[in-house]
Design a protein around this motif. Sequence first.
Motif, PDB file in Angstrom:
ATOM      1  N   ARG A 129     -54.207 -88.495 -12.492  1.00 27.85           N
ATOM      2  CA  ARG A 129     -54.278 -88.789 -13.930  1.00 27.85           C
ATOM      3  C   ARG A 129     -52.955 -88.450 -14.616  1.00 27.85           C
ATOM      4  N   GLU A 130     -52.356 -87.346 -14.196  1.00 30.89           N
ATOM      5  CA  GLU A 130     -51.192 -86.848 -14.946  1.00 30.89           C
ATOM      6  C   GLU A 130     -49.846 -87.101 -14.270  1.00 30.89           C
ATOM      7  N   ALA A 187     -44.941 -78.178 -12.295  1.00 30.15           N
ATOM      8  CA  ALA A 187     -45.753 -77.565 -13.352  1.00 30.15           C
ATOM      9  C   ALA A 187     -47.162 -78.161 -13.348  1.00 30.15           C
ATOM     10  N   LEU A 188     -47.232 -79.458 -13.083  1.00 39.21           N
ATOM     11  CA  LEU A 188     -48.535 -80.141 -13.051  1.00 39.21           C
ATOM     12  C   LEU A 188     -49.427 -79.558 -11.954  1.00 39.21           C
ATOM     13  N   LEU A 189     -48.850 -79.363 -10.776  1.00 40.90           N
ATOM     14  CA  LEU A 189     -49.635 -78.808  -9.671  1.00 40.90           C
ATOM     15  C   LEU A 189     -50.105 -77.392 -10.022  1.00 40.90           C
ATOM     16  N   VAL A 240     -46.997 -89.584 -15.706  1.00 40.35           N
ATOM     17  CA  VAL A 240     -46.138 -89.088 -16.793  1.00 40.35           C
ATOM     18  C   VAL A 240     -45.136 -88.071 -16.239  1.00 40.35           C
ATOM     19  N   ALA A 241     -45.624 -87.170 -15.384  1.00 41.18           N
ATOM     20  CA  ALA A 241     -44.738 -86.138 -14.837  1.00 41.18           C
ATOM     21  C   ALA A 241     -43.655 -86.763 -13.957  1.00 41.18           C
ATOM     22  N   ALA A 242     -44.044 -87.756 -13.157  1.00 43.06           N
ATOM     23  CA  ALA A 242     -43.068 -88.392 -12.263  1.00 43.06           C
ATOM     24  C   ALA A 242     -41.995 -89.106 -13.073  1.00 43.06           C
ATOM     25  N   ARG A 243     -42.410 -89.754 -14.138  1.00 45.26           N
ATOM     26  CA  ARG A 243     -41.423 -90.421 -15.005  1.00 45.26           C
ATOM     27  C   ARG A 243     -40.466 -89.392 -15.601  1.00 45.26           C
ATOM     28  N   ALA A 244     -41.022 -88.267 -16.038  1.00 45.37           N
ATOM     29  CA  ALA A 244     -40.165 -87.226 -16.625  1.00 45.37           C
ATOM     30  C   ALA A 244     -39.178 -86.701 -15.578  1.00 45.37           C
ATOM     31  N   ASP A 245     -39.655 -86.522 -14.366  1.00 45.68           N
ATOM     32  CA  ASP A 245     -38.760 -86.001 -13.320  1.00 45.68           C
ATOM     33  C   ASP A 245     -37.690 -87.024 -12.935  1.00 45.68           C
TER      34      ASP A 245
END
Lengths: 268, 516
Positions: B443-444, B418-420, B447-452
């Motif tokens: 930058r983002e 979703a970030l990409l 957070v996204a990697a932690r969520a995944d």
Amino acid sequence: MKFAPICRRLPLALLWLVSLQGATEEALVRVWRDVADSKLPEAELQLSAAPKGDARKVRLTEVVIGMGRPPISRQDFDQYQRVLAELAAGRDELADLALYLEARLFQVHAVSPDFAQAEALYLALAERSAGSHWAQLGLVKVGLIRLYALATPTVPADRLASVEALLGRITEPALKRDLQLQIGWAGLHYRRPLDEILPHLIAAEAAGGLMGITPENLVLQIGELSFRSGKTAQARAYFERFLADYPTSIRRYNVEQRLVGMGGQPGR
Amino acid sequence: MLVYLLVVSWIFLRPERSFDPRVTVRIAHWQVEIGPSSGIAAVIRRYEALNPGVRIEQMIVPPPVYKQFLRTNLAGDNAPDIIEYGTWLDGLTDIPVRYFEPLTSYLDQVNPYNRGTPIEKLPWYRTFADELYEQRLNSPEPGQYYAVTLTRASMRLFCNRELLREITGSDHVPQTMMELRELGAKVAAYAPAKERRIMLLAGSGFNAQFLLNGYFAAATSKLREELDREGFLALSAQQVLGSYLGGQWNFQRPDVVAALHLLAELHRQMRPGYMQLGRDEAAREFLHGDALFIFSGTWDATSLRKEAPFPLSALRCPQLTQDDPVVGKYVLGRFADGNDITMFGFYLNKRAKQREEAIKFLQFLTSFQGNRLFSEVSGWPPSIKQVPMTAEVAELLSPADGYSNGAVFLTAGGSSRALLLRNLHLLSGPTGSVEKLAAALDRELPVAARADLHAIARDSWLTALPQDARIAALGLGISALAETDALRLRQERIEAAQNLSEARAMLIDQQLQRSP
């Protein structure tokens, strides 16, 4: 005067009791079958309709069904723990299972896991019934807790050593294999030298019986880590085995190229 | 009132409510392309002719609502007996363990519908061309097979050969990225001269994801090898995300920046705003002759072949070479453009009303005969070994002649993907640049990697926790039953699977606790 008829009826009564016990056991077996098949609503219905026989087994089965539906509420946790602690006070296989499940409650089902308490219960079980399957399985769980969950030891080598020490107490080959595999993988995670890691992976692979992608991963991994640690002959042997044993793997080309790089044939 | 009565009468008296003594098995999937539903319908007709007491109902659910359909019907205990599912469907990773039943015990046996065929002696799982590789890789419970598959898939560059000849005066198709670039320049020069807008690639968010992911992975294959500390020769999503959080790579590294430049090139070859378009619009663009190629999976082959008013070829992906000026020095070698993994996976609903009948139909559907019929009618490659193929279908399969890279750096999980997609626009327009995209991703992504990673751990726990009950029940059963060997083996396998899932979850939990 009435004694004789009673005597005559006693065997019949005993027979009835035995058949009732049989029926109860049969009903419980159906419940366990449903739980093993992940059919918990069906199991619950069967259990509520079953004739009440061995109260300990029924109580344990009730808890088992509850544990099959995580997450467990605080209230249920307290109730299950109380029941399991009572049942664990016995000295039979059912008591061993109850103690094992009590440790599982603390380790993975509690809202805030209590790893130290879980470890203590597993070790207590191993102390009192070393040969019990539940004690043996509990030692694998102790290994996992020590590998990843406990804060100490902070030095990875000490952490791994504390788990390696458990291996001598595990006599069931499949469980020993599971723990050795995890020691090997944890060794990679903690960046231990490959010479320390490889023997565990090789032993786990040799034990066999693993399923899914793991056997394929393991043969490839041993080949690649052997290659990286300069054990070329060993690497080649595992790579060639990989190509022979896993003809549908999507990493065949990767392995073939590694073999070419080592100066060998792709070995298709 | 009259209308009300009419409606009520229609509801209760409509023909399909009339008494049908047959057992009904419902099968749901989202394949709305031309081909698969007809293929399945043909198999159903044959099966019903062989089994007059059974009716198979095919439910084709449009992709945009499939996830909601699945979630609500499974939760409401109203889901079909057989369900298509894919591990890549965001937000549904908990579904298999909760609602699907493993088919392992059946797959270990021969498929009775293969009697008299060249594969009659093989266990069912070994009759699949890849022996259900995807299930071995992604099974929610290691060691268990949850699905059977209907077809094989690869990625292809579908080419409008007429337009190619018109633009280049030749039939030569690009074999490498460098040749594709040259062709792109010719297209860019040709279109204005003819007062037409022609793009090199038809674009949509759906197609672009496959294109960009595939080439990004190929362009960073040396980085993949560097990060593969575990020695699996391909990266898992957990490795990609964990190594990012561990600081082993980021979007400022020269190799990653080079790969982003490659993405920017491909991005410019699609029409502006393509990310907002659906796959149908990309297909329309290609079929209207407004794009020379469309990059897609072989699942689109039948639709495109049937609808294209021009001769069409399914080309293998142009390869990145080590002399490529943009990414060459970071490329390990050829990349796999398909692997021919079997897909279109069907799962058995744990609460299936017609469990045994559903299994029998799945056996027929994936038998030599059933799969051949499916392939002939659908035009999709068969998933079953030794099933004959036409040359047109065989063109859709790739030999194993390229590196598999595993999880893709850009989209190792739902949040990362979703970030990409949210940030791709930073490549566009006069102020767009690779640097802007790289900065936004760095930058983002933490957070996204932690969520995944958290999602992977959560799914592992979801898999592991209910196994305590099954293991205990088997243990209790073993002490009371005669068939102890089979039960012990089952218990041993569940315990091994639980140990794997649990260890994975604990390791990720530790990674998450320790990473900033």
